[in-house]
Design a protein around this motif. Structure first.
Motif, PDB file in Angstrom:
ATOM      1  N   ALA A 113       0.835  -1.207   0.000  1.00 23.54           N
ATOM      2  CA  ALA A 113       0.000   0.000   0.000  1.00 23.54           C
ATOM      3  C   ALA A 113       0.871   1.259   0.000  1.00 23.54           C
ATOM      4  O   ALA A 113       0.579   2.230  -0.714  1.00 23.54           O
ATOM      5  CB  ALA A 113      -0.937  -0.007   1.200  1.00 23.54           C
ATOM      6  N   THR A 114       1.952   1.233   0.752  1.00 25.26           N
ATOM      7  CA  THR A 114       2.880   2.374   0.790  1.00 25.26           C
ATOM      8  C   THR A 114       3.567   2.554  -0.562  1.00 25.26           C
ATOM      9  O   THR A 114       3.679   3.678  -1.071  1.00 25.26           O
ATOM     10  CB  THR A 114       3.940   2.164   1.894  1.00 25.26           C
ATOM     11  N   GLY A 115       4.020   1.450  -1.149  1.00 30.59           N
ATOM     12  CA  GLY A 115       4.680   1.519  -2.451  1.00 30.59           C
ATOM     13  C   GLY A 115       3.775   2.085  -3.528  1.00 30.59           C
ATOM     14  O   GLY A 115       4.198   2.912  -4.348  1.00 30.59           O
ATOM     15  N   TYR A 116       2.503   1.694  -3.517  1.00 35.16           N
ATOM     16  CA  TYR A 116       1.570   2.220  -4.508  1.00 35.16           C
ATOM     17  C   TYR A 116       1.133   3.646  -4.191  1.00 35.16           C
ATOM     18  O   TYR A 116       0.784   4.404  -5.105  1.00 35.16           O
ATOM     19  CB  TYR A 116       0.366   1.295  -4.702  1.00 35.16           C
ATOM     20  N   PHE A 117       1.168   4.030  -2.923  1.00 39.37           N
ATOM     21  CA  PHE A 117       0.911   5.433  -2.593  1.00 39.37           C
ATOM     22  C   PHE A 117       1.950   6.313  -3.297  1.00 39.37           C
ATOM     23  O   PHE A 117       1.614   7.291  -3.959  1.00 39.37           O
ATOM     24  CB  PHE A 117       0.951   5.673  -1.073  1.00 39.37           C
ATOM     25  N   PHE A 118       3.220   5.934  -3.163  1.00 41.52           N
ATOM     26  CA  PHE A 118       4.279   6.721  -3.803  1.00 41.52           C
ATOM     27  C   PHE A 118       4.235   6.611  -5.330  1.00 41.52           C
ATOM     28  O   PHE A 118       4.524   7.579  -6.028  1.00 41.52           O
ATOM     29  CB  PHE A 118       5.655   6.347  -3.242  1.00 41.52           C
ATOM     30  N   THR A 119       3.838   5.447  -5.834  1.00 43.86           N
ATOM     31  CA  THR A 119       3.680   5.284  -7.286  1.00 43.86           C
ATOM     32  C   THR A 119       2.606   6.228  -7.809  1.00 43.86           C
ATOM     33  O   THR A 119       2.829   6.962  -8.786  1.00 43.86           O
ATOM     34  CB  THR A 119       3.316   3.826  -7.623  1.00 43.86           C
ATOM     35  N   ASP A 120       1.433   6.211  -7.176  1.00 43.16           N
ATOM     36  CA  ASP A 120       0.339   7.080  -7.610  1.00 43.16           C
ATOM     37  C   ASP A 120       0.695   8.554  -7.443  1.00 43.16           C
ATOM     38  O   ASP A 120       0.350   9.390  -8.279  1.00 43.16           O
ATOM     39  CB  ASP A 120      -0.949   6.746  -6.845  1.00 43.16           C
ATOM     40  N   TRP A 121       1.402   8.867  -6.374  1.00 51.32           N
ATOM     41  CA  TRP A 121       1.824  10.251  -6.149  1.00 51.32           C
ATOM     42  C   TRP A 121       2.763  10.700  -7.276  1.00 51.32           C
ATOM     43  O   TRP A 121       2.608  11.791  -7.821  1.00 51.32           O
ATOM     44  CB  TRP A 121       2.517  10.359  -4.784  1.00 51.32           C
ATOM     45  N   LEU A 122       3.690   9.842  -7.649  1.00 53.91           N
ATOM     46  CA  LEU A 122       4.640  10.155  -8.711  1.00 53.91           C
ATOM     47  C   LEU A 122       3.943  10.267 -10.071  1.00 53.91           C
ATOM     48  O   LEU A 122       4.220  11.181 -10.850  1.00 53.91           O
ATOM     49  CB  LEU A 122       5.727   9.077  -8.761  1.00 53.91           C
ATOM     50  N   LEU A 123       3.040   9.339 -10.366  1.00 57.46           N
ATOM     51  CA  LEU A 123       2.383   9.314 -11.667  1.00 57.46           C
ATOM     52  C   LEU A 123       1.249  10.336 -11.801  1.00 57.46           C
ATOM     53  O   LEU A 123       1.066  10.928 -12.864  1.00 57.46           O
ATOM     54  CB  LEU A 123       1.821   7.916 -11.964  1.00 57.46           C
ATOM     55  N   TYR A 124       0.476  10.524 -10.727  1.00 60.27           N
ATOM     56  CA  TYR A 124      -0.763  11.296 -10.852  1.00 60.27           C
ATOM     57  C   TYR A 124      -0.937  12.422  -9.844  1.00 60.27           C
ATOM     58  O   TYR A 124      -1.890  13.187  -9.942  1.00 60.27           O
ATOM     59  CB  TYR A 124      -1.974  10.359 -10.747  1.00 60.27           C
ATOM     60  N   GLY A 125      -0.081  12.501  -8.837  1.00 55.63           N
ATOM     61  CA  GLY A 125      -0.189  13.576  -7.864  1.00 55.63           C
ATOM     62  C   GLY A 125      -0.792  13.127  -6.541  1.00 55.63           C
ATOM     63  O   GLY A 125      -1.245  11.988  -6.387  1.00 55.63           O
ATOM     64  N   THR A 126      -0.808  14.048  -5.619  1.00 58.77           N
ATOM     65  CA  THR A 126      -1.223  13.763  -4.241  1.00 58.77           C
ATOM     66  C   THR A 126      -2.669  13.297  -4.147  1.00 58.77           C
ATOM     67  O   THR A 126      -2.977  12.346  -3.425  1.00 58.77           O
ATOM     68  CB  THR A 126      -1.017  15.011  -3.358  1.00 58.77           C
ATOM     69  N   ALA A 127      -3.576  13.950  -4.865  1.00 61.97           N
ATOM     70  CA  ALA A 127      -5.000  13.602  -4.753  1.00 61.97           C
ATOM     71  C   ALA A 127      -5.254  12.151  -5.145  1.00 61.97           C
ATOM     72  O   ALA A 127      -5.991  11.427  -4.455  1.00 61.97           O
ATOM     73  CB  ALA A 127      -5.841  14.544  -5.607  1.00 61.97           C
ATOM     74  N   ALA A 128      -4.663  11.704  -6.230  1.00 57.46           N
ATOM     75  CA  ALA A 128      -4.846  10.316  -6.667  1.00 57.46           C
ATOM     76  C   ALA A 128      -4.232   9.340  -5.671  1.00 57.46           C
ATOM     77  O   ALA A 128      -4.806   8.282  -5.395  1.00 57.46           O
ATOM     78  CB  ALA A 128      -4.238  10.113  -8.049  1.00 57.46           C
ATOM     79  N   ALA A 129      -3.071   9.686  -5.136  1.00 58.16           N
ATOM     80  CA  ALA A 129      -2.403   8.808  -4.168  1.00 58.16           C
ATOM     81  C   ALA A 129      -3.249   8.658  -2.912  1.00 58.16           C
ATOM     82  O   ALA A 129      -3.426   7.545  -2.399  1.00 58.16           O
ATOM     83  CB  ALA A 129      -1.025   9.360  -3.822  1.00 58.16           C
ATOM     84  N   VAL A 130      -3.796   9.759  -2.438  1.00 57.82           N
ATOM     85  CA  VAL A 130      -4.637   9.721  -1.239  1.00 57.82           C
ATOM     86  C   VAL A 130      -5.929   8.960  -1.527  1.00 57.82           C
ATOM     87  O   VAL A 130      -6.391   8.171  -0.705  1.00 57.82           O
ATOM     88  CB  VAL A 130      -4.926  11.152  -0.732  1.00 57.82           C
TER      89      VAL A 130
END
Length: 161
Positions: A113-130
């Motif tokens: 879950a942590t790894g994909y949080f950072f993946t989504d943050w990198l690819l799509y930004g904070t809103a998508a990661a959250v």
């Protein structure tokens, strides 16, 4: 008991294939985010418990990245390779060092879950990661519970070989 190389390769291929299939078969898109929920984690965690850290890494990395490619999420493949590979590796190492199956599946699930949080943050930004983090935690928990159940049922069979 020591297994021969052919047996190990067949087991690895079986678990990698099952990871791909279980990822694709039970795929639920995550609302308001990218990606999807799946139960492929259960198989890669099970592989790590039965076969060890190296198999856990390769089963998670190859099986899950292949599922991303087939499902049309190729942009996730390099991240999935690393995140899911390390999830399997961590599960194998924790189980090998502690013998504790609960820690060996839940800690790596949180890593996922942590790894994909950072993946989504990198690819799509904070809103998508959250937006995706709770669903990824849920996926990790469900995968961990299924892996524990399957391990309890299947480990006696695999340890006889």
């Amino acid at each position: 008991m020591k297994r021969n190389n052919t047996h190990q390769m067949v087991m690895f291929a079986m678990f990698a294939s099952l990871t791909t299939v279980m990822t694709l078969l039970f795929r639920i898109p995550i609302p308001n985010a990218q990606g999807y929920l799946n139960i492929g984690d259960a198989v890669l965690l099970l592989a790590a418990l039965i076969m060890g850290p190296a198999a856990g890494f390769w089963v998670g990395a190859i099986g899950s990245a292949l599922a991303d490619m087939i499902a049309g999420y190729a942009m996730y493949m390099p991240f999935t390779f690393l995140v899911k590979g390390l999830e399997g590796f961590f599960a194998g190492v924790i189980y090998k060092k502690t013998g504790n199956t609960i820690l060996a599946v839940f800690i790596p699930a949180l890593w996922m879950a942590t790894g994909y949080f950072f993946t989504d943050w990198l690819l799509y930004g904070t809103a998508a990661a959250v937006a995706a983090v709770l669903m990824n935690i849920l996926q990790g928990i469900v995968g961990a519970v299924i892996a524990l159940i399957l391990f309890k049922i299947l480990n006696p069979i695999f340890s006889k070989r």
